[in-house]
Design an enzyme around this catalytic site. Structure first.
Site, PDB file in Angstrom:
ATOM      1  N   GLU A 136       0.794  -1.234   0.000  1.00 18.54           N
ATOM      2  CA  GLU A 136       0.000   0.000   0.000  1.00 18.54           C
ATOM      3  C   GLU A 136       0.828   1.286   0.000  1.00 18.54           C
ATOM      4  O   GLU A 136       0.618   2.170   0.826  1.00 18.54           O
ATOM      5  CB  GLU A 136      -0.972  -0.032   1.191  1.00 18.54           C
ATOM      6  N   GLU A 159      -5.831 -11.166  -0.980  1.00 23.34           N
ATOM      7  CA  GLU A 159      -6.660 -10.971   0.229  1.00 23.34           C
ATOM      8  C   GLU A 159      -8.144 -10.962  -0.117  1.00 23.34           C
ATOM      9  O   GLU A 159      -8.895 -10.081   0.294  1.00 23.34           O
ATOM     10  CB  GLU A 159      -6.292  -9.641   0.907  1.00 23.34           C
TER      11      GLU A 159
HETATM   12  O1  9MR Z   1      -6.561  -8.803   8.895  1.00 20.97           O
HETATM   13  C1  9MR Z   1      -5.804  -7.763   9.485  1.00 20.97           C
HETATM   14  C2  9MR Z   1      -6.547  -7.253  10.714  1.00 20.97           C
HETATM   15  O2  9MR Z   1      -6.633  -8.263  11.694  1.00 20.97           O
HETATM   16  C3  9MR Z   1      -5.817  -6.041  11.271  1.00 20.97           C
HETATM   17  O3  9MR Z   1      -6.591  -5.469  12.324  1.00 20.97           O
HETATM   18  C4  9MR Z   1      -5.646  -5.001  10.162  1.00 20.97           C
HETATM   19  C5  9MR Z   1      -4.975  -3.762  10.719  1.00 20.97           C
HETATM   20  O4  9MR Z   1      -4.117  -3.108   9.920  1.00 20.97           O
HETATM   21  O5  9MR Z   1      -4.910  -5.580   9.104  1.00 20.97           O
HETATM   22  C6  9MR Z   1      -5.640  -6.619   8.502  1.00 20.97           C
HETATM   23  O6  9MR Z   1      -5.057  -7.067   7.325  1.00 20.97           O
HETATM   24  C7  9MR Z   1      -4.842  -6.078   6.312  1.00 20.97           C
HETATM   25  C8  9MR Z   1      -3.639  -6.494   5.524  1.00 20.97           C
HETATM   26  O7  9MR Z   1      -2.554  -6.663   6.391  1.00 20.97           O
HETATM   27  C9  9MR Z   1      -3.307  -5.496   4.433  1.00 20.97           C
HETATM   28  N1  9MR Z   1      -4.446  -5.235   3.598  1.00 20.97           N
HETATM   29  C10 9MR Z   1      -5.682  -4.892   4.271  1.00 20.97           C
HETATM   30  C11 9MR Z   1      -6.016  -5.973   5.309  1.00 20.97           C
HETATM   31  C12 9MR Z   1      -7.350  -5.682   5.978  1.00 20.97           C
HETATM   32  O8  9MR Z   1      -7.274  -4.504   6.727  1.00 20.97           O
END
Ligand code: 9MR
Length: 386
Positions: free
Chosen positions: A163, A269
């Protein structure tokens, strides 16, 4: 290798769409064996509690895993030079035991990275000054080198940078502000140095937006020019049922465009939000979600409509959506080495808590009781139609 009991049971009881051939399939990933790897993410909670039923469902149905939080910077290096390997080691051990492809997520991101990483440690004040470019690059090199090297034998795919682009522009993160846009090429360089054979991925959301694609391709061009190889683009694919955005066509165009530019395309994802988007309710800044209980009764009915049950027509719609995106993935399987869902059962999804806390969402292939949903059988059906 895998026990077939769980999936066979699921297929026999689950849905009329299961064909005779489906009964012979050990798990969903086996159905896609000739096409791409099928992955899921594993939560900290699952690793901490060694949730055996969920772990065996994962081993049964998927052949690739990503840790959803266990390998982020704050988890692995909570304080400077203090590493905590416990969860990540458990993750790797699980993957090893089941002979799964393991994805390292993520080396460099602006989130889930301790603020102190970006600060000058010699400055003891409450708000220490920012680190210098050299200091921060040193920390990045140390983190990436240590982590990638530790898991060199097991983790062969890394989300290196996550990102970096927002809309069509560079996100002005601490990484960008302190190092400049070259931080991306350094991250890939350090990862490549630590494991020359690994598959290195740039991962982002919203990449069906052509402006974002332009910016990502510019970024990748810069990295290439610096002599560093990026192998793939990760399309996160957090989709929504509400307005069908992004359309299947947009997803297909993005896959084709990145592949044409010479990148492997990873679906990293995948999930499908079935609830109203509700972004207008997030407190900004600093992006603080409200809890559903803070709303009035009529707002709750509108914002959290399926708290009691998931109605059949919506479940059908979800199945349609999954089937149509998997159709695209199958058509372009030559460009896509892996499709990963962002979680296994609905109860573990981040979508229950974002952008409002405490809602009941149904974005994945297994329901809150971990039973396969209609969407599961629709996806299976796509695999078996070919
Ligand atoms: O699944 C992850 C969640 O448990 C966390 O709270 C969150 C916080 O940043 O990150 C989530 O995963 C993210 C991933 O690492 C990057 N892309 C977006 C995902 C969903 O937020």
């Amino acid at each position: 290798m895998h026990s077939t009991a769980a999936a066979t049971g699921a297929l026999l009881t689950g849905c009329s769409l299961a064909t005779k051939r489906a009964r012979l399939v050990a798990g969903l990933s086996d159905a896609f064996q000739k096409d791409f790897r099928l992955g899921t993410s594993v939560k900290n909670h699952t690793l901490d509690t060694t949730d055996a039923p969920l772990l065996s469902l994962i081993a049964q149905e998927f052949n690739a895993i990503t840790a959803d939080n266990a390998m982020k910077w704050d988890a692995l290096q909570p304080a400077l030079k203090v590493f905590n390997w416990q969860r990540a080691d458990q993750f790797v051990e699980f993957g090893r035991r089941h002979d799964m492809r393991m994805v390292g997520h993520v080396l460099v991101w602006h989130k889930q990275t301790p603020e102190r990483v970006f600060r000058n440690h010699l400055d003891e004040s409450d708000t220490p000054a920012f680190a210098s470019r050299t200091q921060l690059l040193g920390r990045m090199e140390d983190h990436i080198g240590t982590v990638v090297d530790r898991y060199r034998a097991d983790i062969t795919e890394w989300d290196v940078v996550n990102e970096a682009i927002e809309g069509g522009k560079w996100l002005k993160s601490h990484w960008y502000n302190i190092i400049g846009p070259e931080y991306v090429q350094y991250a890939f360089q350090f990862a490549r140095d630590a494991n020359p054979n690994a598959t290195l991925i740039y991962n982002d959301y919203g990449v069906t937006n052509p402006k974002k694609q332009d910016a990502i391709l510019d970024l990748l061009k810069r990295v290439k020019k610096s002599g560093v190889k990026v192998d793939g683009v990760g399309m996160q694919c957090h989709l929504s049922l509400e307005d069908g955005y992004p359309s299947t066509k947009m997803i297909e165009q993005a896959i084709v465009r990145f592949a044409r530019e010479g990148y492997q395309v990873f679906i990293t994802e995948l999930d499908v939000d079935v609830l109203p988007r509700a972004w207008q309710h997030v407190r900004q800044p600093p992006l603080q979600p409200l809890h559903i209980d803070e709303f009035t009764a009529s707002e709750i009915r509108a914002l959290d409509p399926y708290a009691a049950n998931f109605p059949d027509p919506v479940s059908e719609q979800l199945g349609d959506r999954y089937a149509s995106v998997f159709d695209v993935f199958m058509r372009h399987a030559d460009k896509i080495p892996r499709v990963t869902l962002w979680g296994t059962s609905d109860s573990e999804s981040w979508k229950n808590n974002w952008p409002i806390l405490g809602r009941t969402n149904y974005p994945l292939l297994f329901d809150h009781a971990r039973k396969p949903k209609k969407a599961y059988f629709r996806v299976l059906d796509v695999a078996q139609r070919q």
